[in-house]
Motif scaffolding. Structure first.
Motif, PDB file in Angstrom:
ATOM      1  N   LYS A 142     -47.252 -14.495 -14.831  1.00 30.43           N
ATOM      2  CA  LYS A 142     -46.524 -13.219 -14.664  1.00 30.43           C
ATOM      3  C   LYS A 142     -45.862 -12.752 -15.974  1.00 30.43           C
ATOM      4  O   LYS A 142     -45.592 -11.573 -16.167  1.00 30.43           O
ATOM      5  CB  LYS A 142     -45.443 -13.428 -13.584  1.00 30.43           C
ATOM      6  CG  LYS A 142     -44.740 -12.156 -13.180  1.00 30.43           C
ATOM      7  CD  LYS A 142     -43.417 -12.429 -12.461  1.00 30.43           C
ATOM      8  CE  LYS A 142     -42.345 -11.478 -12.931  1.00 30.43           C
ATOM      9  NZ  LYS A 142     -40.985 -11.897 -12.651  1.00 30.43           N
ATOM     10  N   ASP A 180     -28.185 -14.235 -23.353  1.00 30.00           N
ATOM     11  CA  ASP A 180     -27.655 -14.897 -22.163  1.00 30.00           C
ATOM     12  C   ASP A 180     -28.762 -15.294 -21.187  1.00 30.00           C
ATOM     13  O   ASP A 180     -29.904 -14.872 -21.323  1.00 30.00           O
ATOM     14  CB  ASP A 180     -26.662 -13.966 -21.453  1.00 30.00           C
ATOM     15  CG  ASP A 180     -25.276 -14.112 -22.064  1.00 30.00           C
ATOM     16  OD1 ASP A 180     -25.075 -15.104 -22.794  1.00 30.00           O
ATOM     17  OD2 ASP A 180     -24.430 -13.236 -21.827  1.00 30.00           O
ATOM     18  N   GLY A 182     -31.280 -15.598 -18.196  1.00 31.05           N
ATOM     19  CA  GLY A 182     -32.052 -14.692 -17.337  1.00 31.05           C
ATOM     20  C   GLY A 182     -32.314 -13.316 -17.908  1.00 31.05           C
ATOM     21  O   GLY A 182     -32.476 -12.352 -17.169  1.00 31.05           O
ATOM     22  N   LYS A 185     -36.011 -14.149 -22.313  1.00 31.97           N
ATOM     23  CA  LYS A 185     -36.439 -14.885 -23.516  1.00 31.97           C
ATOM     24  C   LYS A 185     -37.735 -15.654 -23.228  1.00 31.97           C
ATOM     25  O   LYS A 185     -38.693 -15.581 -23.983  1.00 31.97           O
ATOM     26  CB  LYS A 185     -35.337 -15.858 -23.968  1.00 31.97           C
ATOM     27  CG  LYS A 185     -34.000 -15.173 -24.224  1.00 31.97           C
ATOM     28  CD  LYS A 185     -32.943 -16.140 -24.705  1.00 31.97           C
ATOM     29  CE  LYS A 185     -32.499 -17.156 -23.657  1.00 31.97           C
ATOM     30  NZ  LYS A 185     -31.778 -16.555 -22.511  1.00 31.97           N
ATOM     31  N   THR A 186     -37.729 -16.379 -22.118  1.00 28.22           N
ATOM     32  CA  THR A 186     -38.923 -17.157 -21.772  1.00 28.22           C
ATOM     33  C   THR A 186     -40.103 -16.220 -21.528  1.00 28.22           C
ATOM     34  O   THR A 186     -41.228 -16.494 -21.951  1.00 28.22           O
ATOM     35  CB  THR A 186     -38.642 -17.979 -20.490  1.00 28.22           C
ATOM     36  OG1 THR A 186     -37.449 -18.710 -20.698  1.00 28.22           O
ATOM     37  CG2 THR A 186     -39.774 -18.920 -20.175  1.00 28.22           C
ATOM     38  N   ILE A 312     -37.170  -2.139 -14.167  1.00 29.00           N
ATOM     39  CA  ILE A 312     -37.629  -3.510 -13.897  1.00 29.00           C
ATOM     40  C   ILE A 312     -37.849  -3.693 -12.387  1.00 29.00           C
ATOM     41  O   ILE A 312     -38.862  -4.245 -11.948  1.00 29.00           O
ATOM     42  CB  ILE A 312     -36.625  -4.552 -14.444  1.00 29.00           C
ATOM     43  CG1 ILE A 312     -36.665  -4.543 -15.974  1.00 29.00           C
ATOM     44  CG2 ILE A 312     -36.918  -5.947 -13.894  1.00 29.00           C
ATOM     45  CD1 ILE A 312     -35.604  -5.390 -16.645  1.00 29.00           C
ATOM     46  N   MET A 315     -40.995  -1.863 -11.317  1.00 29.36           N
ATOM     47  CA  MET A 315     -42.212  -2.559 -11.696  1.00 29.36           C
ATOM     48  C   MET A 315     -42.445  -3.776 -10.791  1.00 29.36           C
ATOM     49  O   MET A 315     -43.557  -4.041 -10.352  1.00 29.36           O
ATOM     50  CB  MET A 315     -42.108  -3.016 -13.144  1.00 29.36           C
ATOM     51  CG  MET A 315     -43.435  -3.366 -13.739  1.00 29.36           C
ATOM     52  SD  MET A 315     -43.206  -4.325 -15.199  1.00 29.36           S
ATOM     53  CE  MET A 315     -42.296  -5.690 -14.545  1.00 29.36           C
ATOM     54  N   ARG A 341     -32.958 -12.226 -13.657  1.00 28.39           N
ATOM     55  CA  ARG A 341     -33.421 -13.137 -12.606  1.00 28.39           C
ATOM     56  C   ARG A 341     -32.676 -12.842 -11.310  1.00 28.39           C
ATOM     57  O   ARG A 341     -33.257 -12.817 -10.222  1.00 28.39           O
ATOM     58  CB  ARG A 341     -33.194 -14.591 -13.049  1.00 28.39           C
ATOM     59  CG  ARG A 341     -33.906 -15.579 -12.155  1.00 28.39           C
ATOM     60  CD  ARG A 341     -33.777 -17.000 -12.666  1.00 28.39           C
ATOM     61  NE  ARG A 341     -34.437 -17.202 -13.931  1.00 28.39           N
ATOM     62  CZ  ARG A 341     -33.803 -17.581 -15.041  1.00 28.39           C
ATOM     63  NH1 ARG A 341     -32.519 -17.795 -15.033  1.00 28.39           N
ATOM     64  NH2 ARG A 341     -34.476 -17.756 -16.164  1.00 28.39           N
TER      65      ARG A 341
HETATM   66  N1  LIG Z   1     -37.681  -6.772 -19.749  1.00 29.49           N
HETATM   67  C1  LIG Z   1     -38.126  -7.371 -18.653  1.00 29.49           C
HETATM   68  N2  LIG Z   1     -39.048  -6.770 -17.879  1.00 29.49           N
HETATM   69  C2  LIG Z   1     -39.483  -7.358 -16.749  1.00 29.49           C
HETATM   70  N3  LIG Z   1     -39.055  -8.541 -16.285  1.00 29.49           N
HETATM   71  C3  LIG Z   1     -38.139  -9.180 -17.019  1.00 29.49           C
HETATM   72  C4  LIG Z   1     -37.628  -8.631 -18.236  1.00 29.49           C
HETATM   73  N4  LIG Z   1     -36.724  -9.483 -18.739  1.00 29.49           N
HETATM   74  C5  LIG Z   1     -36.667 -10.525 -17.887  1.00 29.49           C
HETATM   75  N5  LIG Z   1     -37.506 -10.347 -16.851  1.00 29.49           N
HETATM   76  C6  LIG Z   1     -37.709 -11.255 -15.707  1.00 29.49           C
HETATM   77  O1  LIG Z   1     -36.460 -11.882 -15.439  1.00 29.49           O
HETATM   78  C7  LIG Z   1     -36.650 -13.238 -15.077  1.00 29.49           C
HETATM   79  C8  LIG Z   1     -35.847 -14.125 -16.010  1.00 29.49           C
HETATM   80  O2  LIG Z   1     -36.390 -14.050 -17.313  1.00 29.49           O
HETATM   81  P1  LIG Z   1     -36.538 -15.322 -18.265  1.00 29.49           P
HETATM   82  O3  LIG Z   1     -36.808 -16.572 -17.479  1.00 29.49           O
HETATM   83  O4  LIG Z   1     -37.495 -14.970 -19.339  1.00 29.49           O
HETATM   84  O5  LIG Z   1     -35.058 -15.393 -18.814  1.00 29.49           O
HETATM   85  P2  LIG Z   1     -34.454 -16.310 -19.962  1.00 29.49           P
HETATM   86  O6  LIG Z   1     -33.736 -15.403 -20.883  1.00 29.49           O
HETATM   87  O7  LIG Z   1     -35.485 -17.192 -20.531  1.00 29.49           O
HETATM   88  O8  LIG Z   1     -33.398 -17.140 -19.139  1.00 29.49           O
HETATM   89  P3  LIG Z   1     -32.871 -18.653 -19.373  1.00 29.49           P
HETATM   90  O9  LIG Z   1     -31.871 -18.579 -20.449  1.00 29.49           O
HETATM   91  O10 LIG Z   1     -32.278 -18.985 -18.051  1.00 29.49           O
HETATM   92  O11 LIG Z   1     -34.046 -19.488 -19.720  1.00 29.49           O
HETATM   93  C9  LIG Z   1     -38.139 -13.492 -15.146  1.00 29.49           C
HETATM   94  O12 LIG Z   1     -38.694 -13.382 -13.858  1.00 29.49           O
HETATM   95  C10 LIG Z   1     -38.654 -12.375 -16.035  1.00 29.49           C
HETATM   96  O13 LIG Z   1     -39.987 -12.011 -15.699  1.00 29.49           O
END
Ligand SMILES: Nc1ncnc2c1ncn2[C@@H]1O[C@H](COP(=O)(O)OP(=O)(O)OP(=O)(O)O)[C@@H](O)[C@H]1O
Length: 482
Positions: A142, A180, A182, A185-186, A312, A315, A341
């Motif tokens: 995803k 921060d 969620g 970044k991932t 978001i 989508m 998240r």
């Molecule tokens: N700009 C975006 N557009 C669509 N979905 C997003 C966006 N940013 C984050 N998400 C969604 O939000 C959720 C959390 O994102 P993600 O795991 O990448 O956060 P993170 O910054 O890595 O958090 P953590 O610090 O907990 O690892 C995921 O399901 C991701 O697909």
């Protein structure tokens, strides 16, 4: 019986139902797991397949008739309780014995029956078969660039990730993304991984959390397998490391990571790191590592502003084929402001609540669904809310109710809407008239007409009561929605 919206029943074999019911299923499993022993859970629940919703009942596939009987006797109540805890009022669960072939077909789509992860990063999901075998283990399907909504909060990080994806090892190395919990970044790191995988299928990609890197190292030391460990991490073309702040205070892991970094960097292999803070704020990180983290580009992701949050949600809804009105998405976006998240979780909660209680999406339903999780906001009834709810109740488009039709089928809903707006909002008669494109005397007439019929006309009284209850749930999300 457990009622599901007709729309879902009709499409019970579509992805829509599966997606919705899988969200519910993951929560159900979480509930079950808290209430039985681990051994019991693994013996009975791990092999169960969620077959979706059929005729108002959550159908679970089990391996044989013995298991079917066992579930009926021992776990039916627990499963019903689990559904009740998610908001279902009359939950119904049934069990079906799976033919061996069907079982094999269902497997790849089902969510893993794993415990809720300690940190909710990407789960160990199955990837499409097109993925190169090596990379598919670690990348969440995803998390692609197409599924990433770009806004002012993340456009720099997005541009940097795209640049790196187009010229790995050349644009910015390392790319350091911080922000921060969620905020994506991932998602961005995986998007780079997918992009490179598609264009250069031969390239090796490794995504790892700092925690896994540390555990792998500990195991390698214990099992005397340092050579394999080094080969694994030093032979990749793209190394993605999540939550690098957890290197703090781990001297041996820092030492090993330092050498991994150098080996990759010297060979022009791309490194992307994520962290909840910039390198300079990671305490007890060796200076030589900190300075290396600063060699490339450091970019941050901020909390999304309102419009990005709505985009978001939109989508996400489209991706899951959920037809949900814009005003409901807007309400969710106002409720959840800082973590994407959580924003996605809130959407799924609203979807599950509406599905479990067989009520259509509305602001009132969303407010109720979220009231246990987020402090209820003050949600005012607006004229448009009343018009939409009334039109839906009488099964016609809002524009028709507001239009010029004079037949009874349209006039009654119009008068009911005017009556309820007068009762539930503070708008004046002229304002209501203007909203309907009519004179204030028409509104006055409608109000007295409905008042007169209340108590005499049972059908009209029931409609007004039901709509009033639905609308009042907007003001007081604790109120019932039935
Ligand atoms: N700009 C975006 N557009 C669509 N979905 C997003 C966006 N940013 C984050 N998400 C969604 O939000 C959720 C959390 O994102 P993600 O795991 O990448 O956060 P993170 O910054 O890595 O958090 P953590 O610090 O907990 O690892 C995921 O399901 C991701 O697909």
């Amino acid at each position: 019986m457990l009622c599901w919206p007709r729309k879902l029943e009709a499409g019970k074999t579509t992805g829509e139902v599966r997606v919705i019911s899988q969200e519910i299923w993951a929560d159900v499993l979480g509930y079950v797991r808290k209430n039985i022993s681990e051994v019991e859970y693994h013996t009975w629940f791990a092999p169960v397949k969620n077959l979706g919703v059929q005729e108002g009942s959550l159908v679970l596939g089990v391996r044989n008739s013995f298991a079917q009987e066992w579930f009926r006797k021992h776990y039916l109540e627990l499963l019903e309780d689990a559904l009740r805890s998610l908001g279902a009022q009359n939950p119904q669960v049934s069990f079906q014995v799976l033919p061996a072939v069907q079982e094999a077909m269902i497997l790849p789509q089902d969510p893993p029956p794993a415990p809720p992860p300690a940190r909710s990063g990407p789960g160990p999901r199955q990837a499409p078969a097109a993925f190169p075998a090596e990379n598919r283990k670690s990348l969440n399907p995803k998390y692609t660039f197409e599924n990433f909504v770009v806004g002012p909060n993340n456009n720099l990080a997005h541009a940097a990730a795209l640049a790196v994806a187009e010229s790995p090892g050349k644009a910015y190395n390392p790319l350091f993304i911080y922000g921060d919990v969620g905020l994506g970044k991932t998602h961005l790191m995986h998007a780079v991984g997918h992009y490179i995988t598609e264009r250069f299928p031969e390239k090796r990609i490794e995504y790892v959390s700092t925690e896994s890197f540390t555990n792998d190292l500990i195991n390698a030391i214990r099992d005397d397998k340092m050579t394999q460990f080094r080969n694994r991490y030093r032979s990749v073309d793209l190394l993605l490391v999540d939550d690098i702040q957890f290197l703090a205070g781990k001297e041996r892991t820092q030492e090993e990571f330092f050498h991994t970094f150098n080996a990759l960097y010297e060979n022009h292999k791309q490194i992307i790191l994520s962290s909840d803070r910039p390198p300079k704020d990671i305490q007890t990180l060796e200076g030589r590592l900190r300075s290396r983290f600063e060699w490339g580009l450091i970019t941050d992701i901020q909390s999304p502003e309102y419009e990005t949050r709505v985009a978001i949600l939109k989508m996400n809804a489209e991706h899951n084929r959920i037809d949900i009105p814009q005003e409901v998405l807007e309400l969710i976006a106002r409720q959840v402001t800082s973590n994407i998240r959580e924003l996605e979780g809130a959407l799924m909660r609203v979807v599950a609540f509406s599905s479990l209680n067989s009520v259509p999406f509305s602001r009132a339903v969303a407010a109720k669904a979220l009231s246990n999780v987020f402090a209820p906001q003050e949600i005012k009834v607006e004229m448009m809310d009343v018009l939409r709810a009334t039109a839906a109740h009488f099964n016609m488009p809002p524009d028709v109710v507001r239009g010029s039709g004079r037949v009874r089928e349209v006039v009654v809903p119009r008068q009911v809407a005017m009556y309820l707006i007068r009762e539930l909002t503070s708008h004046s008669l002229p304002e209501i008239g203007q909203f309907f494109g009519r004179d204030h005397s028409t509104v006055m007439h409608a109000v007295s007409k409905v008042t007169e019929q209340l108590g005499r006309d049972a059908e009209l009284t029931a409609s007004v009561d039901a709509l009033r209850r639905q609308m009042q749930a907007v003001d007081d999300p604790e109120e019932g929605t039935e």
